[in-house]
Design an enzyme around this catalytic site. Structure first.
Site, PDB file in Angstrom:
ATOM      1  N   GLY A  80     -19.582   4.144   4.908  1.00 54.85           N
ATOM      2  CA  GLY A  80     -18.491   5.103   5.030  1.00 54.85           C
ATOM      3  C   GLY A  80     -17.899   5.420   3.674  1.00 54.85           C
ATOM      4  N   CYS A 114     -15.789  -2.549   0.499  1.00 49.75           N
ATOM      5  CA  CYS A 114     -15.398  -1.170   0.203  1.00 49.75           C
ATOM      6  C   CYS A 114     -16.081  -0.741  -1.079  1.00 49.75           C
ATOM      7  CB  CYS A 114     -13.880  -1.109   0.038  1.00 49.75           C
ATOM      8  SG  CYS A 114     -13.262   0.538  -0.306  1.00 49.75           S
ATOM      9  N   LEU A 115     -16.582   0.495  -1.093  1.00 47.32           N
ATOM     10  CA  LEU A 115     -17.277   0.974  -2.296  1.00 47.32           C
ATOM     11  C   LEU A 115     -16.326   1.069  -3.492  1.00 47.32           C
ATOM     12  CD1 LEU A 115     -19.653   3.688  -0.770  1.00 47.32           C
ATOM     13  CD2 LEU A 115     -20.203   1.338  -1.444  1.00 47.32           C
ATOM     14  N   HIS A 155     -11.190   1.817   8.871  1.00 42.74           N
ATOM     15  CA  HIS A 155     -11.132   1.536   7.431  1.00 42.74           C
ATOM     16  C   HIS A 155     -11.056   2.848   6.634  1.00 42.74           C
ATOM     17  CE1 HIS A 155     -12.872  -0.693   3.744  1.00 42.74           C
ATOM     18  NE2 HIS A 155     -12.948   0.578   3.414  1.00 42.74           N
ATOM     19  N   HIS A 211      -7.928   4.825   4.269  1.00 42.81           N
ATOM     20  CA  HIS A 211      -8.020   5.378   2.910  1.00 42.81           C
ATOM     21  C   HIS A 211      -7.217   6.672   2.780  1.00 42.81           C
ATOM     22  CE1 HIS A 211     -10.799   2.997   0.499  1.00 42.81           C
ATOM     23  NE2 HIS A 211     -11.685   2.931   1.479  1.00 42.81           N
TER      24      HIS A 211
END
Ligand code: NI
Length: 172
Positions: free
Chosen positions: A45, A94-95, A136, A140
């Protein structure tokens, strides 16, 4: 086209994003770039603020099994309209926080509404990894990261590691 991913801490990751009124060509191309960036990372995502765009846009694809058909979803203005009482704990990453993982507890099942890339309203009940991931990503859009669910000490520890990681990255 891939876009650079912002790393925590970054003020743009703490901002509330603005809603999308009309899905313009620019926003469609943003979503396409976000999918390319997510698949390349690889991740399941990505939210627009992670590439520095403060609009309510999310992409996800939680099909992880090798050989299964991918299911890229593009969501404009996604929102959770119903959530189960049952909870699920998942080790999230998380990226924007490479190599950092922590258990986060969220509703196990959520009903989500959004607008697709053609401006069509969509609604779906999601569970498993999809439910975790969509919650999630929506976080953001409100400037919230998964580490915000952790105890302050743990959060500060991760943030310190990320500051060091960014310093080393900048040094090259
Ligand atoms: Ni994330």
């Amino acid at each position: 086209m891939k876009r650079p991913i912002l790393y925590h801490p970054d003020p743009r990751l703490k901002k509330a994003c603005s809603a999308v009124d009309d899905v313009s060509d620019d926003l469609r191309s943003l979503a396409k770039d976000m999918l390319a960036t997510m698949y390349d990372a690889p991740g399941v995502g990505l939210a627009a603020p992670q590439v520095g765009v403060l609009r309510r846009v999310v992409v996800l694809d939680c099909v992880k099994e090798e050989g299964e058909t991918p299911r890229p979803l593009v969501m404009f203005n996604p929102q959770v309209v119903a959530a189960s009482d049952a909870l699920n704990t998942y080790e999230e990453g998380c990226l924007s926080l490479p190599d950092q993982f922590a258990d986060v507890t969220r509703p196990a099942e959520v009903e989500v509404e959004w607008m697709d890339e053609n401006g069509k309203p969509c609604r779906e009940v999601m569970d498993g990894l999809w439910a975790t991931c969509v919650q999630h990503e929506i976080d953001h859009l409100d400037g919230k990261l998964f580490i915000d669910y952790l105890k302050p000490l743990r959060r500060q520890m991760i943030t310190r590691k990320m500051v060091k990681f960014k310093r080393e990255l900048a040094r090259g």
